[in-house]
Design a protein around this motif. Structure first.
Motif, PDB file in Angstrom:
ATOM      1  N   PRO A  20       0.980  -1.178   0.029  1.00 50.21           N
ATOM      2  CA  PRO A  20       0.171  -0.071  -0.094  1.00 50.21           C
ATOM      3  C   PRO A  20       0.800   1.458  -0.176  1.00 50.21           C
ATOM      4  CG  PRO A  20      -0.735  -1.478   1.571  1.00 50.21           C
ATOM      5  CD  PRO A  20       0.474  -2.129   1.163  1.00 50.21           C
ATOM      6  N   LEU A  21       0.481   2.112  -0.997  1.00 48.62           N
ATOM      7  CA  LEU A  21       1.263   3.336  -1.177  1.00 48.62           C
ATOM      8  C   LEU A  21       0.349   4.611  -0.648  1.00 48.62           C
ATOM      9  CD1 LEU A  21       3.187   3.017  -4.325  1.00 48.62           C
ATOM     10  CD2 LEU A  21       4.024   2.911  -2.213  1.00 48.62           C
ATOM     11  N   SER A  22       0.616   5.607  -0.060  1.00 49.71           N
ATOM     12  CA  SER A  22      -0.027   6.639   0.173  1.00 49.71           C
ATOM     13  C   SER A  22      -0.285   7.622  -1.215  1.00 49.71           C
ATOM     14  CB  SER A  22       0.459   7.557   1.690  1.00 49.71           C
ATOM     15  OG  SER A  22       1.667   8.401   0.970  1.00 49.71           O
ATOM     16  N   LEU A  23      -1.282   8.298  -1.117  1.00 54.15           N
ATOM     17  CA  LEU A  23      -1.561   9.200  -2.271  1.00 54.15           C
ATOM     18  C   LEU A  23      -0.377  10.236  -2.414  1.00 54.15           C
ATOM     19  CD1 LEU A  23      -5.291   9.997  -2.205  1.00 54.15           C
ATOM     20  CD2 LEU A  23      -4.065   8.637  -3.886  1.00 54.15           C
ATOM     21  N   SER A  24       0.085  10.708  -1.383  1.00 51.19           N
ATOM     22  CA  SER A  24       1.280  11.683  -1.485  1.00 51.19           C
ATOM     23  C   SER A  24       2.731  10.872  -1.985  1.00 51.19           C
ATOM     24  CB  SER A  24       1.920  12.313  -0.083  1.00 51.19           C
ATOM     25  OG  SER A  24       2.133  11.047   0.612  1.00 51.19           O
ATOM     26  N   SER A  31       5.770  12.280 -10.651  1.00 43.62           N
ATOM     27  CA  SER A  31       6.061  13.559 -11.185  1.00 43.62           C
ATOM     28  C   SER A  31       4.965  14.564 -11.740  1.00 43.62           C
ATOM     29  CB  SER A  31       7.456  13.210 -12.311  1.00 43.62           C
ATOM     30  OG  SER A  31       7.934  14.491 -12.713  1.00 43.62           O
ATOM     31  N   GLU A  32       5.513  14.979 -12.916  1.00 50.81           N
ATOM     32  CA  GLU A  32       4.442  16.035 -13.808  1.00 50.81           C
ATOM     33  C   GLU A  32       3.346  15.201 -14.038  1.00 50.81           C
ATOM     34  OE1 GLU A  32       6.877  14.265 -17.023  1.00 50.81           O
ATOM     35  OE2 GLU A  32       7.278  14.984 -15.123  1.00 50.81           O
ATOM     36  N   ARG A  33       3.324  13.948 -14.237  1.00 55.42           N
ATOM     37  CA  ARG A  33       2.159  13.138 -14.620  1.00 55.42           C
ATOM     38  C   ARG A  33       1.212  12.843 -13.326  1.00 55.42           C
ATOM     39  NH1 ARG A  33       2.285  10.463 -19.323  1.00 55.42           N
ATOM     40  NH2 ARG A  33       1.558   8.462 -19.011  1.00 55.42           N
ATOM     41  N   GLY A  34       1.691  13.310 -12.291  1.00 57.16           N
ATOM     42  CA  GLY A  34       1.161  12.951 -11.173  1.00 57.16           C
ATOM     43  C   GLY A  34      -0.414  13.517 -11.035  1.00 57.16           C
ATOM     44  N   PHE A  35      -0.860  14.530 -11.435  1.00 58.19           N
ATOM     45  CA  PHE A  35      -1.944  15.182 -11.632  1.00 58.19           C
ATOM     46  C   PHE A  35      -2.994  14.130 -12.165  1.00 58.19           C
ATOM     47  CE2 PHE A  35      -0.598  19.637 -10.911  1.00 58.19           C
ATOM     48  CZ  PHE A  35      -1.506  19.914  -9.926  1.00 58.19           C
ATOM     49  N   SER A  56     -15.452   7.696  -0.031  1.00 56.72           N
ATOM     50  CA  SER A  56     -15.887   8.402  -1.103  1.00 56.72           C
ATOM     51  C   SER A  56     -15.619  10.037  -0.915  1.00 56.72           C
ATOM     52  CB  SER A  56     -17.322   8.270  -1.491  1.00 56.72           C
ATOM     53  OG  SER A  56     -18.202   8.713  -0.283  1.00 56.72           O
ATOM     54  N   THR A  57     -15.894  10.319   0.398  1.00 54.58           N
ATOM     55  CA  THR A  57     -15.360  12.012   0.543  1.00 54.58           C
ATOM     56  C   THR A  57     -13.995  12.226   0.529  1.00 54.58           C
ATOM     57  OG1 THR A  57     -17.131  11.689   2.391  1.00 54.58           O
ATOM     58  CG2 THR A  57     -15.499  13.491   2.601  1.00 54.58           C
ATOM     59  N   ILE A  58     -13.039  11.330   0.848  1.00 54.57           N
ATOM     60  CA  ILE A  58     -11.510  11.458   0.527  1.00 54.57           C
ATOM     61  C   ILE A  58     -11.033  11.734  -0.811  1.00 54.57           C
ATOM     62  CG2 ILE A  58      -9.491  10.516   0.966  1.00 54.57           C
ATOM     63  CD1 ILE A  58     -10.232   9.358   3.711  1.00 54.57           C
ATOM     64  N   LEU A  59     -11.840  10.464  -1.808  1.00 52.66           N
ATOM     65  CA  LEU A  59     -11.507  10.460  -3.091  1.00 52.66           C
ATOM     66  C   LEU A  59     -11.878  11.919  -3.991  1.00 52.66           C
ATOM     67  CD1 LEU A  59     -12.278   6.554  -3.878  1.00 52.66           C
ATOM     68  CD2 LEU A  59     -10.101   7.571  -3.246  1.00 52.66           C
ATOM     69  N   GLY A  60     -13.352  12.065  -3.528  1.00 49.62           N
ATOM     70  CA  GLY A  60     -13.989  13.362  -4.119  1.00 49.62           C
ATOM     71  C   GLY A  60     -13.226  14.562  -3.657  1.00 49.62           C
ATOM     72  N   SER A  61     -12.861  14.885  -2.349  1.00 47.02           N
ATOM     73  CA  SER A  61     -11.824  15.945  -2.024  1.00 47.02           C
ATOM     74  C   SER A  61     -10.593  15.937  -2.616  1.00 47.02           C
ATOM     75  CB  SER A  61     -11.689  15.945  -0.498  1.00 47.02           C
ATOM     76  OG  SER A  61     -12.977  15.745   0.202  1.00 47.02           O
ATOM     77  N   GLY A  62     -10.128  14.749  -2.925  1.00 45.44           N
ATOM     78  CA  GLY A  62      -8.721  14.805  -3.520  1.00 45.44           C
ATOM     79  C   GLY A  62      -8.909  15.266  -5.056  1.00 45.44           C
ATOM     80  N   CYS A  63     -10.084  14.883  -5.658  1.00 50.20           N
ATOM     81  CA  CYS A  63     -10.127  15.378  -7.151  1.00 50.20           C
ATOM     82  C   CYS A  63     -10.513  16.656  -6.965  1.00 50.20           C
ATOM     83  CB  CYS A  63     -11.478  14.739  -7.514  1.00 50.20           C
ATOM     84  SG  CYS A  63     -11.222  12.872  -8.084  1.00 50.20           S
ATOM     85  N   LEU A  64     -11.161  17.516  -6.059  1.00 52.00           N
ATOM     86  CA  LEU A  64     -11.479  18.796  -5.782  1.00 52.00           C
ATOM     87  C   LEU A  64     -10.090  19.822  -5.764  1.00 52.00           C
ATOM     88  CD1 LEU A  64     -13.520  21.154  -5.665  1.00 52.00           C
ATOM     89  CD2 LEU A  64     -13.782  20.478  -3.414  1.00 52.00           C
ATOM     90  N   PHE A  65      -9.384  19.434  -4.985  1.00 53.65           N
ATOM     91  CA  PHE A  65      -7.744  19.926  -4.706  1.00 53.65           C
ATOM     92  C   PHE A  65      -7.403  19.886  -5.698  1.00 53.65           C
ATOM     93  CE2 PHE A  65      -9.118  19.556  -0.100  1.00 53.65           C
ATOM     94  CZ  PHE A  65      -8.763  20.626   0.470  1.00 53.65           C
ATOM     95  N   LEU A  66      -7.093  18.681  -6.373  1.00 52.02           N
ATOM     96  CA  LEU A  66      -6.109  18.768  -7.568  1.00 52.02           C
ATOM     97  C   LEU A  66      -6.623  19.607  -8.784  1.00 52.02           C
ATOM     98  CD1 LEU A  66      -5.157  14.825  -7.549  1.00 52.02           C
ATOM     99  CD2 LEU A  66      -3.789  16.843  -7.043  1.00 52.02           C
ATOM    100  N   GLY A  67      -7.973  19.471  -8.994  1.00 51.12           N
ATOM    101  CA  GLY A  67      -8.621  20.460  -9.908  1.00 51.12           C
ATOM    102  C   GLY A  67      -8.558  21.732  -9.591  1.00 51.12           C
ATOM    103  N   LEU A  68      -8.548  22.282  -8.693  1.00 54.43           N
ATOM    104  CA  LEU A  68      -8.300  23.545  -8.156  1.00 54.43           C
ATOM    105  C   LEU A  68      -6.945  24.209  -8.538  1.00 54.43           C
ATOM    106  CD1 LEU A  68     -10.590  24.068  -4.941  1.00 54.43           C
ATOM    107  CD2 LEU A  68     -10.920  25.049  -7.403  1.00 54.43           C
ATOM    108  N   PRO A  77       1.480  18.608  -8.133  1.00 55.40           N
ATOM    109  CA  PRO A  77       0.220  18.544  -7.109  1.00 55.40           C
ATOM    110  C   PRO A  77       0.599  18.383  -5.689  1.00 55.40           C
ATOM    111  CG  PRO A  77       0.837  16.433  -8.367  1.00 55.40           C
ATOM    112  CD  PRO A  77       1.605  17.511  -8.821  1.00 55.40           C
ATOM    113  N   TRP A  78      -0.128  18.928  -4.784  1.00 51.60           N
ATOM    114  CA  TRP A  78      -0.351  19.080  -3.578  1.00 51.60           C
ATOM    115  C   TRP A  78      -1.558  18.578  -2.918  1.00 51.60           C
ATOM    116  CZ3 TRP A  78      -3.261  21.750  -0.116  1.00 51.60           C
ATOM    117  CH2 TRP A  78      -2.587  21.821   1.320  1.00 51.60           C
ATOM    118  N   LEU A  79      -1.396  17.721  -1.809  1.00 54.11           N
ATOM    119  CA  LEU A  79      -2.873  17.408  -1.269  1.00 54.11           C
ATOM    120  C   LEU A  79      -2.617  17.733   0.256  1.00 54.11           C
ATOM    121  CD1 LEU A  79      -3.268  13.851  -2.828  1.00 54.11           C
ATOM    122  CD2 LEU A  79      -4.570  15.927  -3.325  1.00 54.11           C
TER     123      LEU A  79
END
Length: 202
Positions: A20-24, A31-35, A56-68, A77-79
């Motif tokens: 298991p790897l963390s999202l970070s 690298s630049e393909r991370g987004f 689902s809340t974590i996954l959706g929030s991750g999409c929101l932060f990356l999109g912004l 990317p930063w989370l």
């Protein structure tokens, strides 16, 4: 055809099965393909009824932060800590990998590098981010059975960006408008008839 996004995601999902790897950690390795890669992994589970409670809340929030961040023109990317330390459970990853193989076979027939003036333009990178952030907001609305639509468009945008497919990016823009109108219609229907939403759960 065996496109790079398919190879990258499959290798990444298999690694997650082994360790298991963390999202970070995923972000730092891609690298630049991370987004686009992380967005793809975050959006995939919403296409199938397999998300464990609370995830689902974590996954959706991750999409929101990356999109912004994309909308602001960031390329690294930063989370937030809570999302960055999230790890996919092995059984969950196994289900995602199995479903992804079916999806990737279909997508590979549609995708190819084209319309590079769109796919490699920094302005459209920001538009992609705005669309992804908006779709993530729609994704997180508490309306049953609607997740696959915005999640599918997020996945499409992420993969089109990875593969420099400007035509598919433009198609995703049209689908984003459709999703917005669809949710607006649902919102209007719920506002006019409030009892519709509780009746869905009965």
């Amino acid at each position: 055809m065996n496109l790079r996004f398919s190879q990258d995601l499959e290798v990444l999902l298999k690694r997650l099965l082994d360790k298991p790897l963390s999202l970070s950690e995923i972000v730092s390795e891609t690298s630049e393909r991370g987004f686009s890669l992380v967005l793809s992994i975050l959006a995939l589970p919403f296409l199938f009824p397999l998300i464990p409670p609370g995830v689902s809340t974590i996954l959706g929030s991750g999409c929101l932060f990356l999109g912004l961040q994309m909308a602001l023109g960031r390329t690294s990317p930063w989370l937030p800590s809570k999302i960055a330390h999230f790890q996919f459970p092995r059984n969950f990853t196994r289900q995602i990998l199995s479903n992804f193989k079916r999806i990737s076979r279909r997508l590979e027939k549609m995708i190819s590098p084209r319309w590079l003036s769109v796919s490699e333009n920094k302005f459209f990178w920001k538009i992609n981010g705005f669309c992804i952030a908006w779709l993530a907001f729609l994704l997180m609305l508490p309306i049953p059975f609607t997740n696959p639509l915005p999640a599918g468009i997020i996945l499409l945008l992420a993969i089109a960006t990875l593969e420099a497919d400007g035509l598919l990016i433009c198609i995703a823009y049209v689908l984003t408008i459709f999703a917005t109108l669809f949710f607006a219609f649902l919102g209007y229907a719920i506002w006019k008839t409030p009892e519709i939403l509780p009746s869905i759960f009965q």
